[in-house]
Motif scaffolding. Structure first.
Motif, PDB file in Angstrom:
ATOM      1  N   VAL A   1      58.436  51.861  19.620  1.00  0.00           N
ATOM      2  CA  VAL A   1      58.224  50.430  19.947  1.00  0.00           C
ATOM      3  C   VAL A   1      59.140  50.179  21.459  1.00  0.00           C
ATOM      4  O   VAL A   1      60.002  50.141  20.981  1.00  0.00           O
ATOM      5  N   ALA A   2      58.483  50.622  22.684  1.00  0.00           N
ATOM      6  CA  ALA A   2      58.606  49.600  23.430  1.00  0.00           C
ATOM      7  C   ALA A   2      59.015  48.085  23.638  1.00  0.00           C
ATOM      8  O   ALA A   2      57.944  48.060  23.935  1.00  0.00           O
ATOM      9  N   ASN A   3      60.726  47.650  24.057  1.00  0.00           N
ATOM     10  CA  ASN A   3      60.553  46.148  23.542  1.00  0.00           C
ATOM     11  C   ASN A   3      60.545  46.236  25.349  1.00  0.00           C
ATOM     12  O   ASN A   3      61.974  46.238  25.472  1.00  0.00           O
ATOM     13  N   GLU A   4      59.474  45.447  25.565  1.00  0.00           N
ATOM     14  CA  GLU A   4      59.286  45.309  27.529  1.00  0.00           C
ATOM     15  C   GLU A   4      59.135  43.844  27.630  1.00  0.00           C
ATOM     16  O   GLU A   4      59.077  43.263  28.571  1.00  0.00           O
ATOM     17  N   VAL A   5      59.924  43.444  27.016  1.00  0.00           N
ATOM     18  CA  VAL A   5      60.000  41.361  26.965  1.00  0.00           C
ATOM     19  C   VAL A   5      61.061  41.664  27.597  1.00  0.00           C
ATOM     20  O   VAL A   5      59.721  40.767  28.865  1.00  0.00           O
ATOM     21  N   THR A   6      61.998  41.997  28.613  1.00  0.00           N
ATOM     22  CA  THR A   6      62.512  41.543  29.765  1.00  0.00           C
ATOM     23  C   THR A   6      61.852  42.603  30.890  1.00  0.00           C
ATOM     24  O   THR A   6      62.589  42.272  31.619  1.00  0.00           O
TER      25      THR A   6
ATOM     26  N   ASP B   1      56.119  58.106  25.421  1.00  0.00           N
ATOM     27  CA  ASP B   1      55.110  57.667  24.758  1.00  0.00           C
ATOM     28  C   ASP B   1      55.333  56.787  23.665  1.00  0.00           C
ATOM     29  O   ASP B   1      54.909  57.390  22.640  1.00  0.00           O
ATOM     30  N   PRO B   2      55.683  55.771  24.245  1.00  0.00           N
ATOM     31  CA  PRO B   2      54.926  55.270  22.303  1.00  0.00           C
ATOM     32  C   PRO B   2      53.807  54.565  22.285  1.00  0.00           C
ATOM     33  O   PRO B   2      52.818  54.691  22.687  1.00  0.00           O
ATOM     34  N   ASP B   3      54.695  53.938  20.689  1.00  0.00           N
ATOM     35  CA  ASP B   3      52.828  53.784  20.487  1.00  0.00           C
ATOM     36  C   ASP B   3      52.493  52.210  20.138  1.00  0.00           C
ATOM     37  O   ASP B   3      51.166  51.741  20.101  1.00  0.00           O
ATOM     38  N   PHE B   4      53.736  51.824  20.662  1.00  0.00           N
ATOM     39  CA  PHE B   4      53.275  50.036  20.417  1.00  0.00           C
ATOM     40  C   PHE B   4      54.310  49.587  22.044  1.00  0.00           C
ATOM     41  O   PHE B   4      55.374  50.266  21.844  1.00  0.00           O
ATOM     42  N   ILE B   5      53.827  48.622  22.611  1.00  0.00           N
ATOM     43  CA  ILE B   5      54.409  47.828  23.575  1.00  0.00           C
ATOM     44  C   ILE B   5      54.266  46.476  23.244  1.00  0.00           C
ATOM     45  O   ILE B   5      52.980  45.743  22.943  1.00  0.00           O
ATOM     46  N   ALA B   6      55.357  45.320  23.125  1.00  0.00           N
ATOM     47  CA  ALA B   6      55.880  44.296  22.961  1.00  0.00           C
ATOM     48  C   ALA B   6      56.263  44.261  24.358  1.00  0.00           C
ATOM     49  O   ALA B   6      57.287  43.912  25.076  1.00  0.00           O
ATOM     50  N   VAL B   7      54.826  42.683  24.715  1.00  0.00           N
ATOM     51  CA  VAL B   7      55.104  42.950  26.540  1.00  0.00           C
ATOM     52  C   VAL B   7      55.151  40.833  26.192  1.00  0.00           C
ATOM     53  O   VAL B   7      54.684  40.400  24.915  1.00  0.00           O
ATOM     54  N   GLY B   8      56.000  40.222  27.359  1.00  0.00           N
ATOM     55  CA  GLY B   8      56.456  38.776  27.482  1.00  0.00           C
ATOM     56  C   GLY B   8      56.101  38.408  28.469  1.00  0.00           C
ATOM     57  O   GLY B   8      56.332  39.621  29.608  1.00  0.00           O
ATOM     58  N   LYS B   9      57.121  37.441  28.653  1.00  0.00           N
ATOM     59  CA  LYS B   9      58.140  37.326  29.597  1.00  0.00           C
ATOM     60  C   LYS B   9      56.890  36.915  31.012  1.00  0.00           C
ATOM     61  O   LYS B   9      56.515  35.935  30.909  1.00  0.00           O
ATOM     62  N   GLY B  10      57.325  37.898  31.948  1.00  0.00           N
ATOM     63  CA  GLY B  10      56.518  38.069  32.921  1.00  0.00           C
ATOM     64  C   GLY B  10      55.075  38.076  33.039  1.00  0.00           C
ATOM     65  O   GLY B  10      54.613  37.077  33.825  1.00  0.00           O
ATOM     66  N   ILE B  11      54.670  38.064  31.531  1.00  0.00           N
ATOM     67  CA  ILE B  11      53.241  38.629  31.738  1.00  0.00           C
ATOM     68  C   ILE B  11      52.049  36.499  31.835  1.00  0.00           C
ATOM     69  O   ILE B  11      50.941  36.822  32.305  1.00  0.00           O
TER      70      ILE B  11
END
Length: 385
Positions: free
Chosen positions: A208-213, A231-241
């Motif tokens: 899991v790529a934690n891409e929140v920040t 190459d992650p299986d999941f990406i957690a997207v937050g903040k700037g999106i």
């Protein structure tokens, strides 16, 4: 503010902001402040962005919220758009409201698929506000990568390393925060991360790529994990999106999405896959691509990094770390940190006070001229110590 419960641990310095535009916010006296924290690192395109506001208004007059049995085509368009920039072609996405939620559902899906019990992350990661990821006393493994900082063999790191041999075989998922390190901006070595990913995958776990920040251009690439060979299986997207609107996304790659089709997973909450949030996501991605903000973030980040590094003197500022438009200035002690922080606010500049450090995360739209004025102000305050 007698009736508002503030529990973030941060001091409220400017209680009544009444206007905003771009990098700037304005108080009731009309004083302007350059917001170099981007709110809470959320307003990646600047405050009160007219194009994003226009998208919000249009969607509000159409449909803002959906039920469990009906939806809107903006969800599909937005999903394809974010999956495309993430390199997750033919994957799937779930739209939510916060980064904590995106991480939580990713962990739940990983455990559902692997049927393993242990979650793993680096010892200095911040994963969100939920108790399930704050309390790591049970079914968590925290990999301490501090010994790797002084390892002479780190560039040729292999799986015989003592640090790597301790990874539990029943690890369900490795959650990788690529560079924020709980806001202190530390970048784990590429070789270390590559080996961790390979070990976890070989044992049947997920990544899991934690891409929140670190996502949405913050590090000079669309996502922070793209600085690593993984190459992650999941990406957690937050903040700037959402550019300040509370929307987040859990991205699922193609092969993992196929696994979930064969082994159905259930998760529901009231604002899951809402069209308003999805329309904003679509607009933010279009804006970033049309304005070419990702390469600009990289180039202007290099400029700002060079200027900040010139301030390192080991007497006041001891170290600067940065990537893209994400920086930390380590300060000799908290007293000096507070002096610099308060001096900047007095002169109209907002940065993050981390106690022993100052955090800087400007919007992707920052100009070279604005960088120069900020650095000059910081120099003057520093010279007065």
């Amino acid at each position: 503010m007698e009736h508002v419960f503030f529990c973030t641990g941060h001091e409220l310095k400017i209680p009544n902001i009444i206007e905003s535009k771009g990098l700037y916010i304005y108080d009731e006296q009309g004083k302007g402040y350059m917001d170099l924290e981007s709110g809470v690192w959320c307003t990646s395109l600047g405050h009160n962005n007219s194009e994003i506001n226009g998208i919000i208004k249009k969607q509000i007059y159409s449909l803002t919220h959906t039920g469990f049995c009906y939806s809107n085509e903006i969800l599909e368009n937005s999903s394809k758009s974010i999956l495309n920039v993430a390199g997750f072609k033919n994957g799937k996405s779930v739209f939510l409201c916060s980064g904590s939620e995106a991480i939580e559902i990713s962990i739940q899906m990983a455990k559902h698929l692997t049927e393993k019990r242990v979650s793993m992350t680096l010892h200095d990661s911040y994963l969100g506000a939920y108790s399930s990821i704050i309390d790591k006393s049970k079914n968590w493994y925290l990999l301490n990568w501090e010994p790797c900082n002084n390892c002479t063999k780190i560039e040729k790191c292999d799986q015989s390393c003592e640090v790597l041999q301790k990874i539990p075989k029943d690890t369900s998922e490795f959650i990788f925060e690529p560079g924020s390190s709980s806001g202190f901006v530390r970048f784990p070595p590429k070789a270390l991360i590559s080996n961790i990913v390979q070990i976890v995958r070989n044992n049947g776990g997920k990544i899991v790529a934690n891409e929140v920040t670190t996502g949405i251009g913050r590090t000079g690439k669309w996502f922070g994990y793209q600085h690593y060979d993984i190459d992650p299986d999941f990406i957690a997207v937050g903040k700037g999106i959402g550019n300040g609107y509370p929307v987040s996304i859990a991205l699922i790659n193609k092969s993992t999405a196929r696994e979930l089709e064969k082994k159905p997973f259930h998760y529901s909450q009231s604002h899951q896959n809402d069209p308003l949030g999805a329309s904003i996501v679509y607009g933010v991605i279009q804006y970033i691509e049309e304005k070419k903000l990702i390469p600009k973030a990289e180039n202007r980040g290099l400029l700002l990094l060079k200027q900040l590094e010139s301030l390192v003197d080991n007497e006041i500022i001891t170290e600067v770390r940065g990537r893209g438009l994400m920086f930390i200035l380590d300060i000799k002690n908290e007293e000096i940190t507070n002096f610099l922080y308060n001096g900047l606010i007095e002169r109209g500049y907002i940065v993050g006070n981390r106690g022993s450090s100052l955090r800087i995360d400007p919007p992707l739209i920052i100009s070279e001229a604005e960088i120069d004025t900020f650095v000059n102000a910081l120099k003057k305050i520093k010279s007065s110590i």
